[in-house]
Enzyme design. Structure first.
Site, PDB file in Angstrom:
ATOM      1  N   ALA A  12       0.681  -1.299  -0.096  1.00 11.66           N
ATOM      2  CA  ALA A  12      -0.003  -0.117  -0.039  1.00 11.66           C
ATOM      3  C   ALA A  12       0.829   1.411   0.001  1.00 11.66           C
ATOM      4  O   ALA A  12       0.236   2.351   0.213  1.00 11.66           O
ATOM      5  CB  ALA A  12      -0.736   0.015   1.226  1.00 11.66           C
ATOM      6  N   ARG A  14       2.585   2.838  -2.144  1.00 10.81           N
ATOM      7  CA  ARG A  14       2.502   3.557  -3.407  1.00 10.81           C
ATOM      8  C   ARG A  14       1.651   3.092  -4.590  1.00 10.81           C
ATOM      9  O   ARG A  14       1.394   1.716  -4.168  1.00 10.81           O
ATOM     10  CB  ARG A  14       4.032   4.083  -4.069  1.00 10.81           C
ATOM     11  CG  ARG A  14       4.644   2.492  -4.356  1.00 10.81           C
ATOM     12  CD  ARG A  14       6.076   2.860  -4.793  1.00 10.81           C
ATOM     13  NE  ARG A  14       6.722   1.723  -5.185  1.00 10.81           N
ATOM     14  CZ  ARG A  14       7.959   1.504  -5.708  1.00 10.81           C
ATOM     15  NH1 ARG A  14       8.729   2.636  -5.560  1.00 10.81           N
ATOM     16  NH2 ARG A  14       8.622   0.607  -5.944  1.00 10.81           N
ATOM     17  N   ASP A  61       7.438  -7.997   5.612  1.00 10.62           N
ATOM     18  CA  ASP A  61       7.546  -8.669   4.177  1.00 10.62           C
ATOM     19  C   ASP A  61       6.390 -10.105   4.283  1.00 10.62           C
ATOM     20  O   ASP A  61       6.602 -10.829   5.162  1.00 10.62           O
ATOM     21  CB  ASP A  61       8.971  -9.351   4.377  1.00 10.62           C
ATOM     22  CG  ASP A  61       9.245 -10.327   3.058  1.00 10.62           C
ATOM     23  OD1 ASP A  61       8.089 -10.571   2.331  1.00 10.62           O
ATOM     24  OD2 ASP A  61      10.132 -10.774   2.662  1.00 10.62           O
ATOM     25  N   TYR A 153       6.334 -13.462 -13.302  1.00 16.73           N
ATOM     26  CA  TYR A 153       5.248 -12.537 -12.905  1.00 16.73           C
ATOM     27  C   TYR A 153       3.908 -13.220 -13.272  1.00 16.73           C
ATOM     28  O   TYR A 153       2.845 -13.071 -12.584  1.00 16.73           O
ATOM     29  CB  TYR A 153       5.588 -11.355 -13.542  1.00 16.73           C
ATOM     30  CG  TYR A 153       4.684 -10.053 -13.090  1.00 16.73           C
ATOM     31  CD1 TYR A 153       4.587  -9.660 -11.917  1.00 16.73           C
ATOM     32  CD2 TYR A 153       3.680  -9.692 -14.017  1.00 16.73           C
ATOM     33  CE1 TYR A 153       3.930  -8.629 -11.539  1.00 16.73           C
ATOM     34  CE2 TYR A 153       2.880  -8.737 -13.710  1.00 16.73           C
ATOM     35  CZ  TYR A 153       2.760  -8.178 -12.308  1.00 16.73           C
ATOM     36  OH  TYR A 153       1.745  -7.077 -11.822  1.00 16.73           O
ATOM     37  N   LYS A 157       0.648 -14.180 -11.260  1.00 19.79           N
ATOM     38  CA  LYS A 157      -0.641 -13.649 -11.314  1.00 19.79           C
ATOM     39  C   LYS A 157      -1.588 -14.536 -11.740  1.00 19.79           C
ATOM     40  O   LYS A 157      -3.014 -14.496 -11.227  1.00 19.79           O
ATOM     41  CB  LYS A 157      -0.507 -12.339 -12.166  1.00 19.79           C
ATOM     42  CG  LYS A 157       0.268 -11.426 -11.757  1.00 19.79           C
ATOM     43  CD  LYS A 157      -0.090 -10.845 -10.322  1.00 19.79           C
ATOM     44  CE  LYS A 157       0.547  -9.371 -10.023  1.00 19.79           C
ATOM     45  NZ  LYS A 157       0.205  -8.898  -8.759  1.00 19.79           N
ATOM     46  N   ILE A 186      -1.544   0.305 -16.311  1.00 19.28           N
ATOM     47  CA  ILE A 186      -1.899   1.412 -15.545  1.00 19.28           C
ATOM     48  C   ILE A 186      -0.680   2.617 -15.358  1.00 19.28           C
ATOM     49  O   ILE A 186       0.619   1.998 -14.873  1.00 19.28           O
ATOM     50  CB  ILE A 186      -2.069   0.893 -14.075  1.00 19.28           C
ATOM     51  CG1 ILE A 186      -3.453  -0.287 -14.344  1.00 19.28           C
ATOM     52  CG2 ILE A 186      -2.777   2.065 -13.148  1.00 19.28           C
ATOM     53  CD1 ILE A 186      -4.654   0.216 -15.023  1.00 19.28           C
TER      54      ILE A 186
END
Length: 245
Positions: A12, A14, A61, A153, A157, A186
């Site tokens: 959270a 950034r 973490d 990645y 996801k 984004i």
């Protein structure tokens, strides 16, 4: 919309996570924010306090069981319960498959997927006991369509989507919904570093013709966190401008 609800948001400090935390706080939720950077978290909490919201920062973490458990425990200790969990924390270590190191694979899967699992497990113990909960996993459009140079990645996801659907089936009888949001391109700190040419090339891949912003994702998360989505679980909502349909 979220008055008196207690929401935990990971990653959270950034970008998307920060926007989610701010929007939820402005809609009445008491917020517990988590990331590794204590300074950025403290600044976010101060920003929430400035408009009259309630917030707590817990650095750590979330790929470590002890830290993830401590995060949920801190929320319960400070606010009495956990109603909403947003698994947003994520990292990238991009590289072509044949050059990708084991540690690049492990670190991405540990934060992006294992971290979500550990946080969900800890929060679900509270939610199932209270017979109420909203869990929202921030996946990615590339978890649905793949992307060269991001095997780790994309796998993490895509795994989040599977985790979402499995947990949705397990927790539904206790009135805990689990859904996923899959952002496309984004605008964040990372994309701000791209050249205008690269940004234009990215936008050209999107039917709506532009990159989204973090608030677009936050609004989707707010929907899943609210009572407006009480009959929705195990679903994946793309916020990608039509990039993947």
């Amino acid at each position: 919309m979220l008055k008196d609800k207690v929401a935990v948001v990971t990653g959270a400090s950034r970008g998307i996570g920060k926007s989610i935390a701010l929007l939820m706080a402005r809609n009445g939720a008491r917020i517990v924010v988590s990331a590794r950077n204590q300074t950025l978290l403290d600044a976010l909490v101060a920003e929430i306090h400035a408009f009259g919201g309630e917030a707590l920062a817990v650095a750590g973490d979330i790929s470590l069981t002890e830290d993830a458990n401590q995060l949920i425990a801190a929320a319960v200790e400070s606010f009495g319960r956990v109603d909403i969990l947003v698994n947003n924390a994520g990292i990238t270590h991009d590289g072509l498959l044949l050059r990708m190191k084991d540690e690049d694979w492990d670190s991405v899967l540990d934060i992006n997927l294992k971290g979500a699992f550990i946080c969900t497990r800890a929060a679900a113990k509270i939610m199932t006991k209270n017979r109420y909960g909203r869990i929202i996993n921030i996946s990615s459009v590339v978890g649905e369509m793949g992307n060269a140079g991001q095997a780790n990645y994309c796998a993490s996801k895509a795994g989040l989507i599977g985790l979402t659907k499995s947990n949705a089936r397990e927790l539904a009888k206790r009135n805990v919904t689990v859904n996923a949001v899959t952002p496309g391109f984004i605008t964040t700190d990372m994309t701000d570093e791209l050249s205008d040419k690269v940004r234009d090339e990215l936008a050209a891949q999107i039917p709506l013709g532009s990159l989204g912003d973090a608030d677009d994702v936050a609004e989707a998360v707010l929907f899943f966190a609210s009572e407006r989505s009480k009959y929705i679980t195990g679903q994946v909502l793309g916020v990608n401008g039509g990039m993947y349909m």
